[in-house]
Scaffold this active site. Sequence first.
Site, PDB file in Angstrom:
ATOM      1  N   HIS A  91      -3.567   6.698   3.188  1.00  0.00           N
ATOM      2  CA  HIS A  91      -4.030   5.461   2.554  1.00  0.00           C
ATOM      3  C   HIS A  91      -5.438   5.136   3.058  1.00  0.00           C
ATOM      4  CE1 HIS A  91      -4.446   1.474   1.145  1.00  0.00           C
ATOM      5  NE2 HIS A  91      -4.118   0.873   2.271  1.00  0.00           N
TER       6      HIS A  91
ATOM      7  N   ASN B 103     -10.415  -0.426  -0.198  1.00  0.00           N
ATOM      8  CA  ASN B 103      -8.947  -0.362  -0.068  1.00  0.00           C
ATOM      9  C   ASN B 103      -8.313  -0.792  -1.390  1.00  0.00           C
ATOM     10  OD1 ASN B 103      -6.241  -0.791   0.466  1.00  0.00           O
ATOM     11  ND2 ASN B 103      -6.578  -1.752   2.458  1.00  0.00           N
TER      12      ASN B 103
ATOM     13  N   CYS C 187       0.821  -1.229   0.000  1.00  0.00           N
ATOM     14  CA  CYS C 187       0.000   0.000   0.000  1.00  0.00           C
ATOM     15  C   CYS C 187       0.844   1.264   0.000  1.00  0.00           C
ATOM     16  CB  CYS C 187      -0.927   0.005   1.200  1.00  0.00           C
ATOM     17  SG  CYS C 187      -1.982  -1.430   1.242  1.00  0.00           S
TER      18      CYS C 187
HETATM   19  N1  ACO Z   1     -19.153  -9.291   8.014  1.00  0.00           N
HETATM   20  C1  ACO Z   1     -19.661  -9.637   9.187  1.00  0.00           C
HETATM   21  N2  ACO Z   1     -18.917 -10.050  10.228  1.00  0.00           N
HETATM   22  C2  ACO Z   1     -17.587 -10.096  10.038  1.00  0.00           C
HETATM   23  C3  ACO Z   1     -16.975  -9.750   8.807  1.00  0.00           C
HETATM   24  C4  ACO Z   1     -17.828  -9.337   7.772  1.00  0.00           C
HETATM   25  N3  ACO Z   1     -17.366  -8.968   6.557  1.00  0.00           N
HETATM   26  N4  ACO Z   1     -15.637  -9.872   8.919  1.00  0.00           N
HETATM   27  C5  ACO Z   1     -15.402 -10.298  10.183  1.00  0.00           C
HETATM   28  N5  ACO Z   1     -16.566 -10.437  10.847  1.00  0.00           N
HETATM   29  C6  ACO Z   1     -16.768 -10.866  12.230  1.00  0.00           C
HETATM   30  C7  ACO Z   1     -15.638 -11.719  12.737  1.00  0.00           C
HETATM   31  O1  ACO Z   1     -15.816 -13.061  12.370  1.00  0.00           O
HETATM   32  C8  ACO Z   1     -15.750 -11.498  14.238  1.00  0.00           C
HETATM   33  O2  ACO Z   1     -16.786 -12.311  14.734  1.00  0.00           O
HETATM   34  P1  ACO Z   1     -16.654 -13.030  16.167  1.00  0.00           P
HETATM   35  O3  ACO Z   1     -16.519 -11.919  17.170  1.00  0.00           O
HETATM   36  O4  ACO Z   1     -17.910 -13.813  16.269  1.00  0.00           O
HETATM   37  O5  ACO Z   1     -15.401 -13.857  16.070  1.00  0.00           O
HETATM   38  C9  ACO Z   1     -16.189 -10.032  14.354  1.00  0.00           C
HETATM   39  O6  ACO Z   1     -16.761  -9.701  13.070  1.00  0.00           O
HETATM   40  C10 ACO Z   1     -15.066  -9.078  14.682  1.00  0.00           C
HETATM   41  O7  ACO Z   1     -13.952  -9.355  13.817  1.00  0.00           O
HETATM   42  P2  ACO Z   1     -12.615  -8.525  13.872  1.00  0.00           P
HETATM   43  O8  ACO Z   1     -11.665  -9.059  12.858  1.00  0.00           O
HETATM   44  O9  ACO Z   1     -12.141  -8.449  15.281  1.00  0.00           O
HETATM   45  O10 ACO Z   1     -13.164  -7.086  13.411  1.00  0.00           O
HETATM   46  P3  ACO Z   1     -12.464  -5.697  13.444  1.00  0.00           P
HETATM   47  O11 ACO Z   1     -13.301  -4.755  14.193  1.00  0.00           O
HETATM   48  O12 ACO Z   1     -11.023  -5.800  13.819  1.00  0.00           O
HETATM   49  O13 ACO Z   1     -12.531  -5.255  11.904  1.00  0.00           O
HETATM   50  C11 ACO Z   1     -11.100  -5.126   9.984  1.00  0.00           C
HETATM   51  C12 ACO Z   1     -11.892  -6.029  10.936  1.00  0.00           C
HETATM   52  C13 ACO Z   1     -12.088  -4.222   9.295  1.00  0.00           C
HETATM   53  C14 ACO Z   1     -10.374  -5.999   8.969  1.00  0.00           C
HETATM   54  C15 ACO Z   1     -10.097  -4.282  10.768  1.00  0.00           C
HETATM   55  O14 ACO Z   1      -9.382  -5.078  11.662  1.00  0.00           O
HETATM   56  C16 ACO Z   1      -9.125  -3.539   9.886  1.00  0.00           C
HETATM   57  O15 ACO Z   1      -9.486  -2.678   9.126  1.00  0.00           O
HETATM   58  N6  ACO Z   1      -7.815  -3.818  10.012  1.00  0.00           N
HETATM   59  C17 ACO Z   1      -6.780  -3.077   9.281  1.00  0.00           C
HETATM   60  C18 ACO Z   1      -6.703  -3.430   7.852  1.00  0.00           C
HETATM   61  C19 ACO Z   1      -5.680  -2.520   7.200  1.00  0.00           C
HETATM   62  O16 ACO Z   1      -5.551  -1.374   7.571  1.00  0.00           O
HETATM   63  N7  ACO Z   1      -4.939  -2.932   6.274  1.00  0.00           N
HETATM   64  C20 ACO Z   1      -3.958  -1.952   5.761  1.00  0.00           C
HETATM   65  C21 ACO Z   1      -3.080  -2.484   4.921  1.00  0.00           C
HETATM   66  S1  ACO Z   1      -3.907  -3.190   3.551  1.00  0.00           S
HETATM   67  C22 ACO Z   1      -2.656  -3.753   2.498  1.00  0.00           C
HETATM   68  O17 ACO Z   1      -1.524  -3.649   2.783  1.00  0.00           O
HETATM   69  C23 ACO Z   1      -3.023  -4.456   1.230  1.00  0.00           C
END
Ligand code: ACO
Length: 327
Positions: free
Chosen positions: A254, A284, A114
Amino acid sequence: MSTRAKIIGTGSFVPEKVLTNKDLEKIIDTSDEWITTRTGIKERHIAQEGENNSDLAIEASRRALEMANVDAGELDLIIVGTLTPDMPMPSVACLVQRALGAKKAGAMDVSATCSGFLYSLSIADKFVRCSPNMKVLVIGSEVLSRRTNWQDRTTCVLFADGAGAAVVTGSDDDSGIVSTHLHADGSVWELLTIRGLGTAYPVDENLLKKGWQYIEMKGRDVFKHAVKALESVAFEALNASGWDMDELDMLIAHQANIRILEHLRERLGLPKDKVFINIHKYGNTSAASIPIALDEANRQGKLKKGDKILLISFGGGFTWAGVTIEW
Ligand code: ACO
């Protein structure tokens, strides 16, 4: 002071096909509400069959060249930040070079996930500072939809396709790129990776069964690293430029997650109108996200001559980067 490198044209392009959160609800167990509140994404653009990374990069480049009023034949160098090239060889940059007819340009891809666009822009900056007459085309372009496991709801709602480009040359006044800052930490690479399709593992049934051809991400861990790194590089870049936070006119970060952007805005003490956001429309797009946002901000007239602009990125590797620009 040596001549600064300046962006004289921007362009962007996304595939026509739009995939909304409602569309995703039909494919996987998710909801518009979950995706919107956790990520800020409402819809994203997805390349159709036969539409490749280089096609997006070429169209974004044409738009940037047109704005810059530069003919492709004048280009000296083409740099493409990408993690989803059409193929390992040739580079996307070579395919762009051929399509544009940029006969005298060198061409290379930069692999910094990214941060690919900011790494590429930093390279362009150094070349142009040494040779101010050079004209460099800098691109960020991705087709992440083909490296996404559409059965994995934790990643497939996030990633999308698009391209952005900028034409860089020597400045004829004091405006231009002020400072560039590149960082990496390879010790935690497994938090965000595409393991397969390189040379480390044979492409066989076993690899495909494990899904190693797709993005794997430990979202929570990446989130924590991202907010820390982005905040730190923001302050580093401002300090190096001799700018106070309240002098900043626009932050373009980003577009990975609205919560990261909001958290960052609060930590930096910036008002809402100084943080550019378009993640709701594009998701993203990795290396393409900053140049797409930069082009939109530019075409919307949000970047005025003399404005102080900060670009920051974070991605797999990990890599992170910051660039300050006096517009
Ligand atoms: N729809 C519904 N529920 C979902 C989904 C979805 N699409 N995805 C995950 N869940 C559920 C999970 O299974 C979990 O359920 P559980 O509690 O029963 O186990 C719950 O939602 C919470 O999951 P988390 O992974 O803890 O959710 P979080 O609040 O952390 O959000 C996310 C996830 C959006 C991916 C976040 O962590 C994030 O944005 N991380 C950073 C990503 C990023 O910035 N990447 C940058 C670099 S990208 C690159 O380099 C290509």
